[in-house]
Write an enzyme that holds these catalytic residues in place. Structure first.
Site, mmCIF file in Angstrom:
data_model
loop_
_atom_site.group_PDB
_atom_site.id
_atom_site.type_symbol
_atom_site.label_atom_id
_atom_site.label_comp_id
_atom_site.label_asym_id
_atom_site.label_seq_id
_atom_site.Cartn_x
_atom_site.Cartn_y
_atom_site.Cartn_z
ATOM 1 C CG ASP A 101 35.751 34.928 34.762
ATOM 2 O OD1 ASP A 101 36.765 34.411 35.254
ATOM 3 O OD2 ASP A 101 35.552 36.143 34.695
HETATM 4 N N1 URA Z 1 38.660 38.680 31.961
HETATM 5 C C1 URA Z 1 37.599 38.402 32.761
HETATM 6 O O1 URA Z 1 37.160 39.223 33.551
HETATM 7 N N2 URA Z 1 37.037 37.185 32.641
HETATM 8 C C2 URA Z 1 37.445 36.244 31.759
HETATM 9 O O2 URA Z 1 36.863 35.156 31.692
HETATM 10 C C3 URA Z 1 38.539 36.558 30.933
HETATM 11 C C4 URA Z 1 39.131 37.784 31.059
#
Ligand code: URA
Length: 250
Positions: A101
């Protein structure tokens, strides 16, 4: 491929700089000075630029410590991408292996090796990923157990069993987790989570399903590869040949 492309793929310069330098006689192919940037070469050609040999690398592999605020994509018209951060390479075919993310930090592999990426991301291979997560509230043994037995999220997603370790519980001021002016503080828990799949927002959704909001998330490892602790957010390095070998053995 064209000589100017070969050299720019290997990070020797921009296509326009290289075209100029080739025309000026700064490049040799198999011992002969060539002045046509469109000269056809192969990975086996012996090429020198300004007197230095430039070997061709079919595949490139980088470990990036992704900083927050950068998107996991190869290119974007408006936003900085993780591939933009790899500044020593001009090759156009690099991409991130999977996505983190925008606000997540940590280990991301950047490569042009599609086969390796496919293996690492394939649900069949269940490659472990470990994350450090700071979450609101106090994580209890019940949550550890729920993660271990395989959570079912409100939308019906059945998660594979995951290892959740509680590292510590502390106070955090409300200002740290929101823009609220409140001076009140609340508890948060530092955890380490290991999952064997990689669904969209998986860690955040797993915690949310157990009543916790993730306020900081960083990936520490993917399969056999561990984030190099010397890399600050935004820094990267090439993978070593041992690391590449281990990743290829998955
Ligand atoms: N899980 C999440 O919620 N976000 C990420 O970036 C990676 C794994």
């Amino acid at each position: 491929m064209r000589l100017d492309k070969y050299l720019s793929d290997m990070g020797a310069g921009t296509r326009s700089e290289l075209k100029k330098d080739i025309k000026s006689g700064l490049v040799t192919v198999d011992g002969i000075t060539v002045r046509d940037p469109g000269t056809q070469v192969t990975p086996d050609s012996l090429i020198t630029y300004r007197g230095e040999a430039v070997g061709y690398e079919e595949y490139s592999y980088y470990m990036l410590n992704k900083p927050a605020g950068v998107i996991s994509a190869s290119e974007d018209l408006h936003e900085t991408t993780v591939v933009d951060l790899i500044t020593d390479q001009k090759r156009k075919d690099l991409f991130p292996v999977g996505r983190l993310d925008r606000d997540t930090e940590g280990l991301l592999i950047i490569t042009n090796d599609g086969e390796m990426a496919h293996r690492l991301l394939s649900p069949r291979h269940h490659v472990d990923k470990t994350y450090y997560a700071r979450v609101t509230g106090i994580v209890t043994a019940d949550t550890v157990e729920a993660f271990a037995s395989g959570l079912v999220l409100p939308d019906g997603l059945e998660c594979l069993p995951a290892d959740l370790k509680i590292l510590g519980i502390s106070n955090v001021s409300a200002e740290d987790i929101s823009n609220s002016d409140s001076l009140s503080s609340q508890k948060y828990t530092d955890t380490e989570v290991r999952i064997r799949e990689g669904k969209f927002h998986q860690i955040k959704r797993m915690f949310l399903a157990t009543g916790h909001e993730v306020i900081y998330l960083k990936r520490l490892s993917m399969g056999p590869l561990t984030l190099d602790p010397s890399l600050e957010p935004g820094e990267y390095r090439r993978l070593t040949s041992d690391e590449i070998k281990e990743l290829k053995s998955i």
